[in-house]
Motif scaffolding. Structure first.
Motif, short mmCIF file in Angstrom:
data_model
loop_
_atom_site.label_atom_id
_atom_site.label_comp_id
_atom_site.label_asym_id
_atom_site.label_seq_id
_atom_site.Cartn_x
_atom_site.Cartn_y
_atom_site.Cartn_z
N GLN A 82 -5.73 -1.12 -2.40
CA GLN A 82 -5.30 -0.61 -3.69
C GLN A 82 -3.78 -0.77 -3.77
O GLN A 82 -3.06 -0.22 -2.93
CB GLN A 82 -5.66 0.86 -3.87
N VAL A 83 -3.32 -1.52 -4.74
CA VAL A 83 -1.89 -1.70 -4.95
C VAL A 83 -1.50 -0.83 -6.15
O VAL A 83 -1.91 -1.11 -7.28
CB VAL A 83 -1.55 -3.18 -5.21
N ILE A 84 -0.74 0.21 -5.90
CA ILE A 84 -0.28 1.12 -6.95
C ILE A 84 1.17 0.78 -7.22
O ILE A 84 2.02 0.86 -6.33
CB ILE A 84 -0.45 2.59 -6.52
N LEU A 99 6.44 -1.94 -6.25
CA LEU A 99 5.40 -1.34 -5.42
C LEU A 99 5.69 0.13 -5.16
O LEU A 99 6.77 0.50 -4.72
CB LEU A 99 5.32 -2.09 -4.08
N ASP A 100 4.71 0.96 -5.48
CA ASP A 100 4.82 2.40 -5.21
C ASP A 100 4.07 2.74 -3.93
O ASP A 100 4.63 3.32 -3.01
CB ASP A 100 4.29 3.20 -6.40
N LYS A 101 2.78 2.37 -3.89
CA LYS A 101 1.96 2.60 -2.69
C LYS A 101 1.04 1.42 -2.48
O LYS A 101 0.46 0.88 -3.41
CB LYS A 101 1.10 3.86 -2.85
N TYR A 102 0.91 1.03 -1.22
CA TYR A 102 -0.03 -0.02 -0.83
C TYR A 102 -1.04 0.64 0.10
O TYR A 102 -0.73 0.91 1.27
CB TYR A 102 0.71 -1.16 -0.12
N LEU A 103 -2.22 0.95 -0.42
CA LEU A 103 -3.22 1.70 0.33
C LEU A 103 -4.27 0.74 0.90
O LEU A 103 -4.74 -0.16 0.22
CB LEU A 103 -3.89 2.73 -0.57
N GLU A 141 -7.72 5.62 6.30
CA GLU A 141 -6.98 5.24 5.10
C GLU A 141 -5.49 5.27 5.42
O GLU A 141 -4.96 6.30 5.83
CB GLU A 141 -7.32 6.18 3.96
N LYS A 142 -4.82 4.13 5.22
CA LYS A 142 -3.42 4.02 5.59
C LYS A 142 -2.59 3.53 4.42
O LYS A 142 -3.07 2.80 3.57
CB LYS A 142 -3.27 3.03 6.75
N GLN A 143 -1.33 3.94 4.41
CA GLN A 143 -0.37 3.41 3.45
C GLN A 143 0.49 2.42 4.22
O GLN A 143 1.19 2.78 5.16
CB GLN A 143 0.48 4.53 2.87
N LEU A 144 0.46 1.16 3.79
CA LEU A 144 1.14 0.12 4.54
C LEU A 144 2.64 0.05 4.27
O LEU A 144 3.41 -0.29 5.16
CB LEU A 144 0.51 -1.25 4.26
N ASN A 145 3.07 0.36 3.04
CA ASN A 145 4.51 0.34 2.80
C ASN A 145 5.12 1.65 3.28
O ASN A 145 4.55 2.72 3.13
CB ASN A 145 4.83 0.08 1.33
N ARG A 146 6.27 1.54 3.88
CA ARG A 146 6.95 2.72 4.42
C ARG A 146 7.61 3.52 3.30
O ARG A 146 7.91 2.98 2.23
CB ARG A 146 8.02 2.31 5.43
#
Length: 160
Positions: A82-84, A99-103, A141-146
């Motif tokens: 999911q690219v938010i 990019l806000d969140k990359y789930l 479930e992970k968020q890839l962008n720091r």
């Protein structure tokens, strides 16, 4: 005639048996490549085309290459990614997607690599990490962008 066929079949059987034993003895003499997993788990898997866990590399300034285009999420067959994104205006007044969140959900990933193959910026890649076991599904479930990461700014080249 039956005796000749019997002897021929007997010799053919002995030949096949010796051929199989030859392969067994060759494998017995070769060095062992079995990984003693629980004891030696610190070693990383270094195999070409190995797909461990999806990662988003960041440089030393906490910048990534993802432009939040969403192609990886569209190509994912089961909605693992999911690219938010959010809209921001830059100094020139242009509105652009950031990019806000990359789930990423490891539990539903089939490791098909359609996401990494379709990414035009080569912003995501596979890590050699192979241990995926956790006690709860929420940890998959992970968020890839720091946190606080931004898009990597490419230097402009002046053409003469």
């Amino acid at each position: 005639m039956k005796i000749f066929r019997y002897i021929k079949d007997l010799l053919q059987g002995i030949y096949n048996l010796l051929q199989g034993m030859y392969i067994v003895f060759l494998n017995m003499l070769r060095p062992k490549i079995t990984e003693q997993y629980p004891e030696n788990r610190l070693k990383k898997v270094k195999m070409e085309r190995f797909r461990g866990i999806l990662t988003m590399p960041h440089n030393e300034r906490n910048e990534h290459k993802c432009t939040a285009c969403g192609i990886c999420g569209m190509n994912c067959p089961n909605g693992t990614i999911q690219v938010i994104s959010k809209k921001e205006t830059d100094e020139t007044g242009k509105e652009r997607r950031v990019l806000d969140k990359y789930l990423y959900d490891t539990g539903s990933c089939t490791f098909c690599a359609l996401c990494t193959l379709s990414c035009p910026q080569v912003a995501i890649e596979w890590s050699p990490e192979f241990e995926h076991t956790v006690f709860t599904r929420s940890k998959l479930e992970k968020q890839l962008n720091r946190e606080g990461s931004t898009l990597e700014v490419k230097p402009k080249i002046n053409h003469i």
